[in-house]
Write a protein that holds these residues in place. Structure first.
Motif, PDB file in Angstrom:
ATOM      1  N   PRO B  35       0.805  -1.216   0.000  1.00 60.04           N
ATOM      2  CA  PRO B  35       0.000   0.000   0.000  1.00 60.04           C
ATOM      3  C   PRO B  35       0.839   1.267   0.000  1.00 60.04           C
ATOM      4  O   PRO B  35       0.332   2.330  -0.283  1.00 60.04           O
ATOM      5  N   ASN B  59       1.566   6.389   2.195  1.00 59.75           N
ATOM      6  CA  ASN B  59       0.668   5.267   2.506  1.00 59.75           C
ATOM      7  C   ASN B  59      -0.744   5.695   2.137  1.00 59.75           C
ATOM      8  O   ASN B  59      -1.368   6.496   2.830  1.00 59.75           O
ATOM      9  N   SER B  60      -1.271   5.165   1.060  1.00 60.07           N
ATOM     10  CA  SER B  60      -2.606   5.542   0.605  1.00 60.07           C
ATOM     11  C   SER B  60      -3.664   4.556   1.082  1.00 60.07           C
ATOM     12  O   SER B  60      -4.812   4.629   0.645  1.00 60.07           O
ATOM     13  N   ALA B  61      -3.261   3.614   1.974  1.00 59.40           N
ATOM     14  CA  ALA B  61      -4.223   2.627   2.471  1.00 59.40           C
ATOM     15  C   ALA B  61      -4.822   3.102   3.796  1.00 59.40           C
ATOM     16  O   ALA B  61      -4.458   4.146   4.323  1.00 59.40           O
ATOM     17  N   ALA B  62      -5.723   2.272   4.356  1.00 60.06           N
ATOM     18  CA  ALA B  62      -6.412   2.659   5.585  1.00 60.06           C
ATOM     19  C   ALA B  62      -5.714   2.118   6.826  1.00 60.06           C
ATOM     20  O   ALA B  62      -6.128   2.415   7.945  1.00 60.06           O
ATOM     21  N   ALA B  63      -4.683   1.322   6.629  1.00 61.87           N
ATOM     22  CA  ALA B  63      -4.008   0.703   7.770  1.00 61.87           C
ATOM     23  C   ALA B  63      -2.553   1.149   7.843  1.00 61.87           C
ATOM     24  O   ALA B  63      -1.977   1.590   6.844  1.00 61.87           O
ATOM     25  N   PRO B  97      -1.720   5.648   7.930  1.00 63.97           N
ATOM     26  CA  PRO B  97      -2.564   5.875   6.744  1.00 63.97           C
ATOM     27  C   PRO B  97      -2.559   7.340   6.317  1.00 63.97           C
ATOM     28  O   PRO B  97      -2.675   8.241   7.158  1.00 63.97           O
ATOM     29  N   GLY B  98      -2.372   7.574   5.023  1.00 64.83           N
ATOM     30  CA  GLY B  98      -2.394   8.927   4.471  1.00 64.83           C
ATOM     31  C   GLY B  98      -1.161   9.749   4.775  1.00 64.83           C
ATOM     32  O   GLY B  98      -1.085  10.918   4.369  1.00 64.83           O
ATOM     33  N   ARG B  99      -0.192   9.192   5.451  1.00 60.05           N
ATOM     34  CA  ARG B  99       0.997   9.965   5.840  1.00 60.05           C
ATOM     35  C   ARG B  99       2.150   9.712   4.862  1.00 60.05           C
ATOM     36  O   ARG B  99       2.130   8.787   4.056  1.00 60.05           O
TER      37      ARG B  99
END
Lengths: 273, 561
Positions: B35, B59-63, B97-99
């Motif tokens: 991810p 990190n484009s995933a949710a975890a 996530p998202g960072r």
């Protein structure tokens, strides 16, 4: 007596013209002819018309003539010519020699032509041999060889299409030892406007390099004088000539103005029987 | 400082969208597994690379993603299988996530999450992530020969100082070329914001490159809407200014873009400017956008020299005798330090002049050569202090192309400013001969060449116009040398060819500024195709209100040997 004096003076001038190498540049201007556009007046009777492109003179005549032309005012580029024209009944013949330039850059031409003509029309053929005196010398001293002689043949014709309207066409080099060549002169038409006045026009022509030529000329006769003027081509060149005829002798002078290259002048003398 | 008046105009052209790779490539790369992705890389910072290179992951995933055991490898595209480890994740390295997670040099700002000297190469090279389970992601830039160094199609090789960014952040289109584009570096920050406009790196151009004082020139650039929001007409302002060596700045243009800009649109802009004085200056272009979320990339500049360059090329030896290297002679107009100058050819070949510490005085001649030792061995009388080598040497062509030129020699200052440029024809130059610029500014063949020697003076001419030879054989490749002597010290002159019927057949030399005494060498191409015969060479010249026309006869021989 006066007429005889004039004739003898003309003969002396012709002999004087023979002193340098005799000459001709049949292809170019003479007092009656508008340079490259190739207007050949129908009453031209010194044979140069026949030698240039084939159209024979309308009237049979025995004439001898000489011209001197200074091209664009360049001393190194002068042409001298001597022509002889003869005709009997419907037959026409002419011969001539010419030299242009000097020993360094120049050429000599020998030409002959023959044809038939009457009041309705005429046709003729001409042939020329041309060489460059300096070419033989250059080869002799070990210089690079090049084609020093050229043989060519052409022909021309004219027809009286209607009263006062004459159409003519000619090609000086239908065949040439230097390779095929396009017709040099434009087809042309001449029209009598009235007593002594004649207008002539040359049609457009395009050579292999995309040049177009045209010509428009006017002749006015007021015996013993004739005045010729005209314009042709691109860049625009204009000509003016004046001729006088008396006692069988014909004398003319002409100038042609080129906007860049300068003025070409020409003088002619003809003696006819 | 008086305000220099400048005219400005603006044109715009929308570019087509970026190409995407084939469906098969989309299915294969980058792999669907990990991810976290490469989100940005800076491998060629401005100036020295040390401490400034970085790689940003996202990190484009949710975890949360563990980076333990993740390897960042650098690829050397010059040969197959040349990946080497640059960094490996330790236990405890994680990415929320998202960072974003930045690995980079100590001078990267803001400070990276992990400091490491990456030592990436400038292309065509690559970067690879290798995950502990064997999954890989590869990012290649530049023109690659080996498929292992890129995914789909390689990304463009950005200019120095610019990074490659995935835009929008985390996007997966299936190809490096579609996913990445050059941008101003933004370590740890988003690659795409709401409202953003920037100049496309490396697109500033000046034409003509060295304008005369007071004459108009064009400053061209491309700008791109990089944000996720559209920009309205006249929202984007464009300003141009000139900065002189003493620091003075003069505004030259202030205008707006009249077009709407959708996200991803690229526009080409063109400003018509002028500068009155000779000398060097920097032209700066600034973009203005209200509420611009990222001002980076809104400014760019380019050096400009108005009037004559610091030097002029005076002789070119592109067809030397065996054993002699190619060389170019130059004359300094002002004192200059030649080290770092660049010599270029028309094909893009470029060499750097190696002359550390050297200095060339004004009006002095010097030689830049392919092989300094070989040239000095061949010509031992040369002053070695004024002979320098350029490496790599841009091999100069000998044979004319369809445009009538064999090649173009260009000399540039270290910052890219044009010194001089000469396009030459090899048509009339014999083997071993050079082309030399005479005192009248005309180029002439010179048998044997004369490096470090001033141009030969022309002897007096017997007449106004002289041809050599008077019988010209263009079919054999022979040149025609035309000497002229005008009644004025300077004039405008042209050379034409007419046939004896008075029709112009060729422009042998187009109208140009000349000195009173000069010489032209007309290549054989000027007479090719003309039938054998007699012609008139016509020199037309004018000075002020005076004009002259000079004519002479030329015999052309059309036959090939």
């Amino acid at each position: 007596v006066r007429a005889r004096l004039v004739r003898w003076a003309a003969a002396a001038a012709l002999l004087a013209g023979l002193a340098p190498p005799p000459a001709l540049a049949f292809e170019f201007v003479s007092p009656e002819r508008l340079g490259a556009a190739g207007i050949v007046w129908p009453d031209k009777d010194d044979g140069s018309g026949l030698l240039e492109a084939g159209p024979p003179a309308e009237q049979p005549q025995l004439a001898i003539g000489a011209t001197h032309t200074q091209w664009f005012g360049l001393r190194q580029l002068a042409s001298r010519s001597l022509t002889l024209a003869a005709g009997r009944r419907g037959w026409r013949a002419a011969a001539g020699v010419a030299a242009t330039g000097d020993a360094d850059l120049g050429w000599r031409t020998l030409a002959a032509g023959g044809g038939v003509a009457n009041v309705s029309g005429g046709a003729g053929l001409c042939a020329r041999a041309r060489d460059e005196p300096s070419s033989a010398r250059q080869i002799a001293v070990g210089g690079s060889p090049f084609r020093g002689a050229e043989y060519s043949a052409g022909g021309g014709a004219w027809v009286r299409a209607a009263p006062g309207l004459r159409l003519s066409a000619g090609a000086a080099r239908l065949w040439s030892s230097a390779g095929a060549s396009l017709p040099e002169d434009a087809p042309q038409a001449s029209l009598h406007l009235g007593e002594g006045a004649l207008v002539a026009a040359g049609a457009c022509r395009q050579d292999g390099r995309g040049h177009r030529e045209w010509a428009l000329a006017l002749r006015v006769a007021a015996p013993p004088l004739r005045i010729y003027t005209g314009a042709y081509g691109a860049p625009l060149r204009t000509t003016f000539a004046l001729a006088w005829e008396g006692a069988g002798v014909w004398v003319a002078g002409a100038a042609e103005l080129h906007p860049v290259l300068g003025t070409t002048t020409s003088a002619a003398l003809r003696w006819r029987w | 400082v008086p305000l220099r008046r400048a005219r400005a105009s603006l044109t715009a052209l929308a570019f087509a969208g970026l190409a995407v790779c084939s469906p098969r490539a989309q299915a294969q790369c980058p792999p669907p597994g990990p991810p976290a992705l490469i989100n940005e890389v800076l491998f060629d910072p401005s100036g020295a690379d040390a401490g400034l290179e970085f790689v940003e992951l996202i990190n484009s995933a949710a975890a949360v993603v563990s980076l333990a055991g993740l390897r960042i490898e650098a690829g050397d595209g010059s040969g197959p299988g040349r990946f080497t480890l640059r960094w490996e994740g330790a236990a405890g390295d994680t990415l929320a996530p998202g960072r974003r997670f930045v690995v980079g040099g100590a001078m990267v700002s803001p400070a990276p999450d992990r400091v490491v000297e990456l030592g990436l190469q400038n292309g065509p090279d690559a970067l690879r992530l290798v995950w502990p389970d064997g999954a890989t992601e590869v990012l290649g830039w530049g023109a690659h020969e080996h498929a292992e160094y890129f995914c789909g199609a390689p990304a463009p090789d950005p200019a120095s100082g610019f990074s490659l960014v995935r835009r929008p952040d985390g996007v997966r289109r299936g190809s490096n070329a579609a996913d990445f584009e050059p941008a101003t570096p933004s370590p740890g920050g988003p690659n795409q914001v709401g409202r953003d406009v920037a100049l496309v790196p490396g697109t500033l151009r000046i034409a003509p490159e060295r304008p005369a004082p007071g004459t108009s020139f064009t400053l061209e650039a491309a700008l791109a809407s990089l944000g996720s929001q559209a920009l309205g007409a006249r929202e984007v302002g464009v300003r141009a200014a000139a900065r002189e060596p003493d620091g003075r700045e003069t505004p030259l243009a202030d205008t707006h873009i009249d077009h709407e800009l959708a996200p991803g649109d690229t526009l080409r802009i063109s400003l018509a400017l002028a500068w009155p004085d000779p000398g060097k200056l920097w032209l700066r272009v600034d973009l203005a956008l209200a509420d611009n979320h990222r001002p980076e990339g809104d400014r760019d500049s380019i050096p400009l020299r108005v009037g004559p360059g610091l030097l002029e090329i005076t002789e070119i030896q592109f067809r030397p005798e065996p054993g002699e290297p190619e060389w170019v002679e130059l004359r300094a107009r002002e004192p200059l330090a030649p080290d770092g100058w660049r010599i270029l050819d028309a094909g893009g070949g470029s060499g750097r002049v190696e002359a550390p510490g050297a200095r060339l005085e004004a009006e002095s001649l010097a030689v830049i050569t392919q092989d300094r030792a070989a040239l000095l061995a061949r010509r031992p009388a040369l002053d070695g202090a004024r002979v320098w080598q350029a490496a790599p040497w841009p091999a100069l062509n000998n044979t004319d192309g369809p445009d009538g030129f064999a090649d173009r020699v260009t000399l540039r200052e270290p910052d890219g400013t044009l010194g001089d440029a000469v396009a030459y024809s090899g048509d009339s130059v014999p083997a071993g001969g050079s082309l030399e610029r005479g005192a009248d500014g005309e180029w002439r063949p010179l048998p044997g060449g004369s490096p470090l020697a001033p141009p030969r003076p022309l002897p007096p001419l017997a007449g106004r116009l002289l041809l050599a030879p008077s019988r010209w054989h263009p079919a054999r490749g022979a040149p025609l040398v035309v000497g002229y002597a005008l009644p004025w010290p300077r004039a405008r002159a042209a050379l034409e060819l007419y046939d004896l019927r008075g029709r112009r057949q060729a422009h042998l030399v187009s109208e140009r500024d000349v000195t009173g005494r000069g010489e032209w060498t007309v290549g054989s191409a000027g007479g090719r195709g003309l039938p054998s015969g007699y012609y008139l060479v016509v020199l037309r010249a004018r000075s002020g209100t005076e004009e002259m026309v000079e004519r002479t006869v030329l015999r052309i021989e059309a036959e090939a040997p």
